[in-house]
Write a protein that holds these residues in place. Structure first.
Motif, PDB file in Angstrom:
ATOM      1  N   ALA A  12       3.014   0.452 -24.391  1.00 36.12           N
ATOM      2  CA  ALA A  12       3.580  -0.887 -24.566  1.00 36.12           C
ATOM      3  C   ALA A  12       4.536  -1.123 -23.396  1.00 36.12           C
ATOM      4  O   ALA A  12       4.207  -0.777 -22.246  1.00 36.12           O
ATOM      5  N   SER A  13       5.687  -1.658 -23.653  1.00 37.01           N
ATOM      6  CA  SER A  13       6.638  -1.980 -22.583  1.00 37.01           C
ATOM      7  C   SER A  13       7.975  -2.325 -23.234  1.00 37.01           C
ATOM      8  O   SER A  13       8.011  -2.753 -24.400  1.00 37.01           O
ATOM      9  N   ILE A  14       9.052  -2.244 -22.466  1.00 35.81           N
ATOM     10  CA  ILE A  14      10.317  -2.770 -22.984  1.00 35.81           C
ATOM     11  C   ILE A  14      10.188  -4.274 -23.266  1.00 35.81           C
ATOM     12  O   ILE A  14      10.931  -4.815 -24.081  1.00 35.81           O
TER      13      ILE A  14
ATOM     14  N   GLU B  94       7.253   2.730 -24.349  1.00 29.22           N
ATOM     15  CA  GLU B  94       7.718   1.417 -23.905  1.00 29.22           C
ATOM     16  C   GLU B  94       8.559   1.511 -22.634  1.00 29.22           C
ATOM     17  O   GLU B  94       9.799   1.530 -22.682  1.00 29.22           O
ATOM     18  N   PRO B  95       7.883   1.584 -21.483  1.00 31.67           N
ATOM     19  CA  PRO B  95       8.611   1.754 -20.227  1.00 31.67           C
ATOM     20  C   PRO B  95       9.231   0.459 -19.727  1.00 31.67           C
ATOM     21  O   PRO B  95       8.713  -0.629 -19.948  1.00 31.67           O
ATOM     22  N   GLY B  96      10.329   0.608 -19.008  1.00 30.00           N
ATOM     23  CA  GLY B  96      10.925  -0.496 -18.266  1.00 30.00           C
ATOM     24  C   GLY B  96      10.471  -0.457 -16.816  1.00 30.00           C
ATOM     25  O   GLY B  96       9.335  -0.065 -16.525  1.00 30.00           O
ATOM     26  N   LEU B  97      11.388  -0.826 -15.929  1.00 31.15           N
ATOM     27  CA  LEU B  97      11.046  -0.968 -14.502  1.00 31.15           C
ATOM     28  C   LEU B  97      10.425   0.321 -13.946  1.00 31.15           C
ATOM     29  O   LEU B  97      11.072   1.368 -13.900  1.00 31.15           O
TER      30      LEU B  97
ATOM     31  N   GLU C 135       1.181   0.270  -8.993  1.00 32.89           N
ATOM     32  CA  GLU C 135       0.294  -0.830  -8.621  1.00 32.89           C
ATOM     33  C   GLU C 135       0.415  -2.009  -9.581  1.00 32.89           C
ATOM     34  O   GLU C 135       0.047  -3.134  -9.245  1.00 32.89           O
ATOM     35  N   PHE C 136       0.893  -1.735 -10.793  1.00 36.30           N
ATOM     36  CA  PHE C 136       1.123  -2.765 -11.801  1.00 36.30           C
ATOM     37  C   PHE C 136       1.816  -3.992 -11.194  1.00 36.30           C
ATOM     38  O   PHE C 136       1.435  -5.136 -11.462  1.00 36.30           O
ATOM     39  N   THR C 137       2.830  -3.731 -10.367  1.00 32.77           N
ATOM     40  CA  THR C 137       3.606  -4.846  -9.813  1.00 32.77           C
ATOM     41  C   THR C 137       2.813  -5.615  -8.764  1.00 32.77           C
ATOM     42  O   THR C 137       2.944  -6.837  -8.637  1.00 32.77           O
TER      43      THR C 137
ATOM     44  N   VAL D 186      -0.400  -6.043  -8.932  1.00 28.66           N
ATOM     45  CA  VAL D 186      -1.310  -6.867  -9.737  1.00 28.66           C
ATOM     46  C   VAL D 186      -0.545  -8.067 -10.295  1.00 28.66           C
ATOM     47  O   VAL D 186      -1.003  -9.208 -10.245  1.00 28.66           O
ATOM     48  N   ARG D 187       0.657  -7.804 -10.791  1.00 31.45           N
ATOM     49  CA  ARG D 187       1.449  -8.879 -11.411  1.00 31.45           C
ATOM     50  C   ARG D 187       1.789  -9.985 -10.419  1.00 31.45           C
ATOM     51  O   ARG D 187       1.827 -11.162 -10.774  1.00 31.45           O
ATOM     52  N   THR D 188       2.048  -9.589  -9.167  1.00 30.85           N
ATOM     53  CA  THR D 188       2.466 -10.576  -8.162  1.00 30.85           C
ATOM     54  C   THR D 188       1.294 -11.066  -7.315  1.00 30.85           C
ATOM     55  O   THR D 188       1.512 -11.745  -6.309  1.00 30.85           O
TER      56      THR D 188
END
Ligand code: 8X3
Length: 250
Positions: A136-138, A179-182, A186-188, A190-192
């Protein structure tokens, strides 16, 4: 015989690091993703087909997911741990500026893909008194501007994990929401949409979590005795914390 973990989204970031960690600890792994060449390179890096089996499919496609799982060689058919890592974020814009297709891709991957493979493998996991770890995620618990549908999908993943625990009580299956935070991966990109400058700005001076930190946490959960269930783990880099609630004054 060594235990087997199936790790979705293993072609980069958390999934790649989790696969390496489990193999280093004597597990065998099934690594899944959409990029065949990367999967093959990972299998080579992990030590070859004795210890790692590549499965190339798009987790959003139920028929492809079923076909891939049915094609598993006998030696990899008994799955002890399902690590639902495949997932993505698309965009950081306010909801009113978002592309609906980006929202659907996140829902199809983070929710529909995750529940599909979980449901398909559930009987096998019950038979092995196995483990399900959902990434999941924070953002599941802490809303932030631009998190909109991404945060919503991760809230689903967290709550689905807890609900699975409720249903599986007495079956010996463990379920954990991580639930990881920052985190730097590569996730970032993809996000940007591949914006390297935004990637560099996000991490500058922040000492973010690394994929190995998440792999360490997932392996810790897996290695605990069978009577111990970690329900959820929220994990941030020391540099990340909460801001004040926002008050708009008109
Ligand atoms: C993504 C982590 O901190 O961007 O799951 O919400 S964060």
């Amino acid at each position: 015989m060594s235990k087997i973990a199936l790790i979705t989204g293993a072609t980069a970031g958390f999934g790649d690091a989790i696969a390496r960690r489990f193999v280093a600890e004597g597990w065998r792994v099934i690594v899944t993703g959409r990029r065949q060449e990367r999967l093959e390179a990972l299998v080579r890096a992990l030590g070859g087909p004795e210890v790692a089996c590549p499965l190339c499919f798009d987790i959003r496609d139920e028929a492809a997911t079923r076909a891939a799982l049915e094609s598993l060689p006998e030696g990899f058919a008994g799955i002890d741990a399902l690590i639902n890592n495949a997932g993505l974020a698309r965009g950081t814009a306010p909801a009113q500026d978002c592309d609906l297709d980006d929202w659907k891709v996140m829902i199809d991957t983070n929710i529909t893909g995750l529940v599909t493979i979980t449901r398909i493998l559930l009987d096998r996991l019950i038979a092995r008194r196995g483990l399900i770890v959902n990434l999941a995620s924070i953002a599941a618990s802490w809303p932030y501007p631009g998190g909109n549908v991404y945060g919503g999908t991760k809230a689903f993943v967290r709550q689905f994990s807890l609900g699975l625990r409720a249903d599986l009580v007495g079956k010996g299956v463990r379920v954990t929401s991580i639930e990881p935070g920052l985190s730097e991966s590569e996730f970032t990109l993809v996000r940007t949409g591949g914006d390297q400058a935004a990637y560099d700005r996000l991490y500058a001076g922040a000492d973010p979590l690394q994929p190995e930190d998440i792999a360490e946490t997932v392996f810790w959960v897996a290695a605990l005795p069978g009577h111990v269930n970690i329900n959820a783990v929220e994990i941030m880099p020391v540099s990340q914390s909460w801001g004040p609630l926002n008050v708009h004054r008109g």
